[in-house]
Scaffold this motif. Structure first.
Motif, short mmCIF file in Angstrom:
data_model
loop_
_atom_site.label_atom_id
_atom_site.label_comp_id
_atom_site.label_asym_id
_atom_site.label_seq_id
_atom_site.Cartn_x
_atom_site.Cartn_y
_atom_site.Cartn_z
N ILE A 1 1.06 -1.40 0.13
CA ILE A 1 0.00 0.06 0.07
C ILE A 1 0.78 1.35 -0.05
O ILE A 1 1.86 1.45 0.76
N LEU A 2 0.59 2.07 -0.97
CA LEU A 2 1.31 3.35 -0.96
C LEU A 2 0.76 4.52 -0.20
O LEU A 2 -0.74 4.73 -0.33
N VAL A 3 1.51 5.19 0.71
CA VAL A 3 0.75 6.46 1.45
C VAL A 3 2.05 7.55 0.78
O VAL A 3 2.80 7.48 1.22
N GLN A 4 1.20 8.57 0.27
CA GLN A 4 2.03 9.77 0.02
C GLN A 4 1.69 11.01 0.64
O GLN A 4 0.40 11.32 1.14
N ARG A 5 2.59 11.55 1.48
CA ARG A 5 2.55 12.61 2.37
C ARG A 5 3.57 13.65 2.01
O ARG A 5 4.45 13.35 1.53
N GLU A 6 3.18 15.08 2.29
CA GLU A 6 4.04 16.23 2.21
C GLU A 6 4.95 16.42 3.76
O GLU A 6 4.01 16.66 4.56
N GLU A 7 6.04 16.57 3.38
CA GLU A 7 6.82 16.80 4.63
C GLU A 7 7.71 17.88 4.48
O GLU A 7 8.81 17.52 3.45
N ASN A 8 7.63 18.93 4.98
CA ASN A 8 8.89 19.99 4.88
C ASN A 8 8.94 20.43 3.39
O ASN A 8 10.06 20.58 2.80
N GLY A 9 7.57 20.25 2.94
CA GLY A 9 7.58 20.89 1.35
C GLY A 9 7.95 19.79 0.33
O GLY A 9 8.07 20.31 -0.85
N GLN A 10 8.09 18.63 0.79
CA GLN A 10 8.48 17.66 -0.32
C GLN A 10 7.63 16.50 -0.19
O GLN A 10 7.04 16.22 0.81
N LYS A 11 7.44 15.90 -1.28
CA LYS A 11 6.35 14.66 -1.39
C LYS A 11 7.18 13.42 -0.94
O LYS A 11 8.27 13.15 -1.56
N ILE A 12 6.76 12.76 0.12
CA ILE A 12 7.41 11.80 0.64
C ILE A 12 6.52 10.46 0.55
O ILE A 12 5.24 10.64 0.71
N GLN A 13 6.98 9.30 0.21
CA GLN A 13 6.19 8.07 -0.11
C GLN A 13 6.59 6.91 0.60
O GLN A 13 7.66 6.46 1.06
#
Length: 253
Positions: A180-192
């Motif tokens: 399962i993929l979770v995409q999140r924005e952290e410190n202005g960057q897209k993290i998966q």
């Protein structure tokens, strides 16, 4: 020839049936690994991010002192009631706050922001202020091979990935559960992040608790992809089988 025709149909439908068989080991959640209780945490902090809409309410004994900091939409068309305006966190993580001006709030937790505002207001503007903060547009999005894909509001601002999947009606049987993929924005960057729902390690994952605007994507398995492709041509395939059967029947006479 009739025996051959019968065998053709048996093989054809056997292939269809077997292609749809799925091992329960690929379906059942939390079947692998032991839970490392030392890594399980029930703590969760809401972090303020760009595009958040913040409802900030300030109260104190001196109501006149807090009035300038509680901006509302004013009196309604019927002469009663008012609604509090939200503060949009801009791309720089700032809000334009009454009297105090531009404030950097991005990256702060709710508790940190409350303490930050208290330090700004007391004692020069408001004595002993009480501050309540809520993110009015808190939501998560679930896409892919689930029964009800979409974006879901989270009024209490706290949701696990399992609860988000439940809101989407759970995974379809054809969904891949261990990637399962979770995409999140952290410190202005897209993290998966990748999550395995077949493993109990899900409870120690950094994305077990979702954050606002997280996107959960569930991949369909290979058979589902092939089935979707086949279904688009099902009429063609059935026509070929019918033609083949007709030819065999003619030759058998």
């Amino acid at each position: 020839m009739k025996c051959l025709l019968k065998n053709v149909f048996v093989v054809f439908f056997s292939i269809v049936f077997l292609s749809n068989c799925v091992s329960k080991k690929k379906i059942i959640y939390f079947q692998n690994d032991e839970i490392d209780q030392a890594k399980v945490s029930n703590s969760y902090k809401t972090i303020i991010k760009p595009d958040d809409l913040l409802q900030i309410s300030i109260t104190a004994i001196n109501t006149a002192a807090v009035a300038p900091f509680n901006i509302t939409a004013g009196v309604g068309s019927l002469g009663v009631g008012s609604s509090q305006l939200d503060y949009l966190v801009d791309t720089n993580g700032e809000i334009d706050f009454p009297v105090l001006g531009k404030l950097k709030v991005g990256g702060l937790s709710r508790d940190e922001l409350i303490q930050f505002l208290k330090n700004k207001l007391a004692p020069d503007y408001v004595l002993n202020p009480n501050i309540n903060i809520r993110i009015s547009n808190y939501k998560v999005t679930v896409l892919g091979d689930v029964k009800g894909p979409g974006s879901y509001p989270v009024p209490n601002e706290r949701i696990t990935i399992l609860e988000a999947i439940a809101l989407a009606g759970d995974l379809n049987l054809t969904a891949i559960r261990n990637n399962i993929l979770v995409q999140r924005e952290e410190n202005g960057q897209k993290i998966q992040y990748r999550v395995d729902l077949l493993s109990k390690n899900i409870f120690t994952s950094p994305v077990y608790y979702l954050q606002q605007n997280d996107v959960v994507y569930v991949e369909p398995n290979y058979a589902s992809i092939q089935s979707a492709s086949a279904n688009s041509n099902v009429t063609f395939y059935l026509s070929i089988v019918s033609l083949f059967a007709l030819l065999i029947n003619q030759l058998s006479r």
